[in-house]
Design an enzyme around this catalytic site. Sequence first.
Site, PDB file in Angstrom:
ATOM      1  CE  LYS A   1      -4.351  -1.852   1.185  1.00  0.00           C
ATOM      2  NZ  LYS A   1      -5.704  -1.788   1.689  1.00  0.00           N
TER       3      LYS A   1
ATOM      4  CE  LYS B   1     -13.297  -3.880  -1.064  1.00  0.00           C
ATOM      5  NZ  LYS B   1     -12.597  -3.423   0.041  1.00  0.00           N
TER       6      LYS B   1
ATOM      7  CE  LYS C   1      -6.379  -8.447  -2.665  1.00  0.00           C
ATOM      8  NZ  LYS C   1      -6.564  -8.032  -1.323  1.00  0.00           N
TER       9      LYS C   1
HETATM   10  P1  ATP Z   1      -7.930  -3.787  -1.677  1.00  0.00           P
HETATM   11  O1  ATP Z   1      -8.036  -4.861  -2.611  1.00  0.00           O
HETATM   12  O2  ATP Z   1      -8.415  -2.285  -1.946  1.00  0.00           O
HETATM   13  O3  ATP Z   1      -6.677  -3.602  -0.823  1.00  0.00           O
HETATM   14  P2  ATP Z   1      -9.615  -5.637  -0.639  1.00  0.00           P
HETATM   15  O4  ATP Z   1     -10.348  -5.990  -1.636  1.00  0.00           O
HETATM   16  O5  ATP Z   1      -8.325  -6.587  -0.250  1.00  0.00           O
HETATM   17  O6  ATP Z   1      -9.188  -4.410  -0.675  1.00  0.00           O
HETATM   18  P3  ATP Z   1     -10.507  -6.132   2.242  1.00  0.00           P
HETATM   19  O7  ATP Z   1     -11.343  -5.220   2.767  1.00  0.00           O
HETATM   20  O8  ATP Z   1      -9.183  -5.588   2.549  1.00  0.00           O
HETATM   21  O9  ATP Z   1     -10.582  -5.908   0.815  1.00  0.00           O
HETATM   22  O10 ATP Z   1     -10.656  -7.654   2.136  1.00  0.00           O
HETATM   23  C1  ATP Z   1     -11.911  -7.992   2.782  1.00  0.00           C
HETATM   24  C2  ATP Z   1     -11.849  -9.527   3.082  1.00  0.00           C
HETATM   25  O11 ATP Z   1     -12.042 -10.085   1.337  1.00  0.00           O
HETATM   26  C3  ATP Z   1     -10.778 -10.080   3.481  1.00  0.00           C
HETATM   27  O12 ATP Z   1     -11.180 -11.063   4.151  1.00  0.00           O
HETATM   28  C4  ATP Z   1      -9.822 -10.421   2.306  1.00  0.00           C
HETATM   29  O13 ATP Z   1      -8.901 -11.328   2.565  1.00  0.00           O
HETATM   30  C5  ATP Z   1     -10.844 -10.906   1.394  1.00  0.00           C
HETATM   31  N1  ATP Z   1     -10.328 -10.861   0.003  1.00  0.00           N
HETATM   32  C6  ATP Z   1     -10.049  -9.586  -0.784  1.00  0.00           C
HETATM   33  N2  ATP Z   1      -9.753  -9.895  -2.081  1.00  0.00           N
HETATM   34  C7  ATP Z   1      -9.640 -11.082  -2.186  1.00  0.00           C
HETATM   35  C8  ATP Z   1      -9.538 -11.936  -3.139  1.00  0.00           C
HETATM   36  N3  ATP Z   1      -9.356 -11.305  -4.445  1.00  0.00           N
HETATM   37  N4  ATP Z   1      -9.798 -13.348  -3.154  1.00  0.00           N
HETATM   38  C9  ATP Z   1     -10.151 -13.884  -1.869  1.00  0.00           C
HETATM   39  N5  ATP Z   1     -10.525 -13.088  -1.101  1.00  0.00           N
HETATM   40  C10 ATP Z   1     -10.325 -11.913  -0.966  1.00  0.00           C
END
Ligand code: ATP
Length: 334
Positions: free
Chosen positions: A115, A200, A197
Amino acid sequence: MLNGKQVLYSGMQATGTLTLGNYLGALKNWVNLNEEYECIYGVMDLHSLTVRQEPAAFRKNARSLYALYVAAGLDPEKNCIYYQSHVSGHAELSWILGCFTYMGELNRMTQFKDKALRHAENVNAGLYTYPVLMAADILLYQADVVPVGVDQKQHLEITRDIAQRFNAVYGDVFTIPEACIPKAGAKIMSLQDPQKKMSKSDENANATILLLDDKDTVIRKFKRAVTDSDTVVRYGEDKPGIRNLMDIYSCVTGKDYAAIEKEFEGRGYGEFKLATGEAVADELAPLQARYQELMADKAYLDGMIQRNDEKAEGYARKTLRKVQKKVGLTERRF
Ligand code: ATP
Ligand code: LTN
């Protein structure tokens, strides 16, 4: 233990719209756990502040996240779904735990490093101490299990280290939590770059399926998904794009990889992508309908938020008072 059950705690940041990765890696697996555990889910709005937010959109996103939790099947009468910022104990415990966390430990956090690179213009102290606040979230409720995607594993490890360090000095104050990482769906990858990954915050809209995307959009994005130049649907090391689509299809339909390979034998990628898009769109349709209903019913959501905020506050206060006493802060009289 809470009300005779083990405690399960999790949450998501209230930033942007949820993706299929958030859903398959986390939210979908939370449904129906409330029979076995006392389940507490936070809308992690304090964590979202580590990245600059536009206030009106942020407020809307937080409410939208609350509604998505409920629309995905978490009954707010049976699960304590609340706003992190409405329970001041998170910030208070975070301060105390910060005094039990070493900079060397925080320097090793890979999410911070990622980040800091992505938001080079705003590498703030909150981003750095993000894992301490996360430890406070979990330890405040004496959680036994924490279901998260695999990217959060390191944050769970530091939470356990902080808790053990504290307990070693003051006795058994905190429950040591276990991470619970799903076998399938723990890491859904980008549809445009299967080495990355699904996130969002991806700037390429085609890379990410949003939970509120309509059917046509979902199918279009799957049709454009990056795969390889082969044509055989097979779960191979050399086929990250197809593996990702198979993971998604498997999570949504419950079929295993062998069954999927058989189903698409001799049918090629085009048909497989379309089938995956349709399966995902069908899975999301009832969630989206329920989401629209909930967003239109202000009184219901407001009522649930208030009731669960109060419940969470009650649970949190108990731990916080105990911690304050243990470290020797003077008892407050009001
Ligand atoms: P950003 O990608 O903007 O950093 P994020 O999509 O990871 O945010 P978070 O709020 O950090 O969103 O994650 C919420 C939950 O979703 C966490 O438990 C995280 O492990 C899970 N998660 C996020 N992205 C994935 C993915 N691509 N596959 C599986 N689980 C995910
Ligand atoms: N950092 C988490 C969100 C989060 C969380 C938590 C998850 C904040 N506090 C406590 C589980 C338990 C993420 O998913 N990015």
